[in-house]
Design an enzyme around this catalytic site. Structure first.
Site, short mmCIF file in Angstrom:
data_model
loop_
_atom_site.label_atom_id
_atom_site.label_comp_id
_atom_site.label_asym_id
_atom_site.label_seq_id
_atom_site.Cartn_x
_atom_site.Cartn_y
_atom_site.Cartn_z
N GLU A 336 4.85 -0.82 -8.30
CA GLU A 336 5.21 0.16 -9.36
C GLU A 336 4.57 1.43 -9.01
O GLU A 336 5.42 2.30 -9.17
CB GLU A 336 5.39 -0.29 -10.65
CG GLU A 336 5.91 0.44 -11.60
CD GLU A 336 5.16 1.65 -12.24
OE1 GLU A 336 5.79 2.55 -12.72
OE2 GLU A 336 4.00 1.77 -12.01
N GLU A 337 3.38 1.35 -9.03
CA GLU A 337 2.59 2.83 -8.91
C GLU A 337 3.04 3.65 -7.74
O GLU A 337 2.96 4.75 -7.81
CB GLU A 337 1.12 2.33 -8.90
CG GLU A 337 0.44 1.86 -10.35
CD GLU A 337 0.81 2.64 -11.57
OE1 GLU A 337 1.14 3.85 -11.44
OE2 GLU A 337 0.36 2.24 -12.58
#
Length: 472
Positions: A336-337
């Site tokens: 996600e990051e």
């Protein structure tokens, strides 16, 4: 060897999922709001049971305790790292041991970047070692570092006005914090804008409104037609100090050293588990958080807490022996990051069944005492969500706000699927966000209990209603 097995399991599951049939739009008919209110009122006892179990019963503090063991054992979980591999393997086993159904892994190709050793030292007007954190995907400096004079600016506009002064210098952004959405643009695009005017490197004031000398890392983006320069974040305190020195006409010289490297992409996995629906198993309420984190702190707040209350939501439903009409699907995203890479892959694989998704939920703003639910969807769907949130009146968490989006669920929301996220103390979240301070100590087990209760009630009731949430 284990991941080869996991991959095979994931592929088998994907063949099964691809056979789900979409519901023709003209086959859906919805009840009146009065009928929906009456139906939702019938869930008061179930909601109370979920709340009592999560907040006062045998599941009290369980999500916190599970998370504490997890982050203490695994630590930070950067995309492409062995720690993330270990975390996924542990969660795969945890979900199986919890008795959840269709536990499997779905492969995703993810970036692999490592920061290496890094330092920034102010040499002029005095010798001073600064705290820095390289930004994700940044290139490194030469081994001897970059030593250059500094140009401090407070905005992109100021950088453009002073573009002739930037060539051959290290640009320091001392931008004021307005909001995360606005101010994070400096972290994302700061290096590119500085490179366009000939800077050798960029240092960005951390994106936060408060600091105890804590730099905040995060992702940044290069542009193909612009030279890549090293970039890192510095503390609010140091950014303001450099701004004051510059305003007094002082010459500032910094030596920056960064050992950051980007390696070939590697294979990671989204982790999936379900409680299969008993009437409409092909229809889905998705509950999620992301399992990856940055490589500092422990990733407890961002987003271990969101991942673990999402797991807890299914655990609570299972503990009470409940099985909703629709499938409750837990997805723990990877990468996600780095921009929702795992979520994008999931969307591409499953979007053919988009008409079967009633609601997508994501918790990715830390877990503090919830103030309500953020929701994106039609007005009719919002009215239904308001009634569902009324079931949480004993927790005093009944408000429905706008803006239910999240990095991992935005693909679905933009395609018309209703979306929801928890609303809580954003200022507290961004104090610890992407810092060394992101540890289990930041979290409160009682607040996690309440958040898990809210998450489980919303997920279960939406999954068990006779009708899917309306999209118009």
């Amino acid at each position: 060897m284990k991941f080869i097995l996991f991959t095979l399991v994931g592929i088998i599951q994907l063949f099964s999922l691809s056979s789900e049939k979409s519901i023709p739009k003209n086959a859906v008919s919805y009840k009146t709001l009065k009928e929906m209110k009456d139906e939702i009122a019938g869930y008061e006892d179930v909601a109370e049971s979920l709340i009592n179990l999560a907040v006062y019963g045998k599941a009290k503090n369980r999500s916190y305790e599970r998370l504490a063991v997890f982050v203490d054992t695994v630590g930070p979980r950067l995309s492409g790292s062995k720690n993330l591999d270990k975390a996924i393997e542990i969660m795969y086993k945890n979900l199986q041991q919890n008795g959840l159904e269709n536990v499997h892994l779905e492969p995703v190709k993810v970036p692999h970047w490592e920061r290496g050793e890094e330092s920034a030292v102010m040499l002029v007007p005095r010798l001073y070692k600064m705290a820095i954190l390289g930004l994700g995907s940044s290139i490194g400096t030469p081994p001897e570092g970059i030593t250059a004079e500094v140009l401090v600016v407070a905005s992109f506009d100021e950088l453009q006005r002073r573009s002739t002064d930037a060539k051959g210098k290290i640009v320091v952004y001392n931008q004021p914090f307005v909001s995360y959405a606005i101010t994070v643009q400096y972290r994302i695009h700061g290096a590119v804008e500085a490179a366009k005017v000939g800077a050798l490197a960029s240092l960005i004031r951390s994106v936060a409104s408060f600091s105890v000398y804590s730099p905040h890392t995060g992702n940044q983006e290069y542009q193909e037609d612009v030279p890549k320069i090293p970039t890192a974040c510095i503390t609010l305190e140091d950014a303001e100090m450099l701004g004051r020195l510059a305003s007094h006409g002082k010459t500032i010289v910094i030596q920056l050293k960064m050992g950051a490297k980007t390696y070939p992409d590697t294979v990671s996995f989204n982790t999936v588990a379900e409680i299969t629906g008993n009437k409409y198993p092909e229809q889905v309420v998705l509950v999620s958080g992301h399992l990856d984190s940055w490589d500092i702190g422990h990733g407890a707040l961002d987003d271990g807490s969101g991942a673990f209350i999402s797991w807890e939501a299914l655990s609570l439903v299972k503990d009470l022996g409940l099985r909703p009409k629709r499938t409750l699907r837990l997805v723990l995203w990877t990468a996600e990051e780095q921009g929702g890479i795992g979520a994008l892959q999931y969307y591409r694989l499953h979007k053919g069944n988009i008409s079967n998704y009633s609601l997508v939920m994501e918790s990715d703003a830390g877990i503090f005492l919830p103030t309500g639910l953020q929701f994106s969807g039609s007005e009719r769907a919002r009215d239904i969500m308001k009634e569902i949130m009324g079931l949480l009146k004993h927790l005093n968490v009944t408000k429905v706000f706008t803006g239910g989006d999240g990095t991992d669920i935005n693909f679905w929301i933009q395609a018309g699927v209703p979306g929801a996220s928890l609303s809580n103390d954003a200022q507290k979240y961004f104090t610890f966000h992407h810092t060394h301070g992101d540890t289990i100590t930041v979290l409160n087990p009682k607040e996690m209990n309440v958040a898990a209760a809210v998450w489980s009630v919303v997920a279960y009731v939406v999954a068990d209603l006779e009708d899917m949430l309306p999209r118009t």
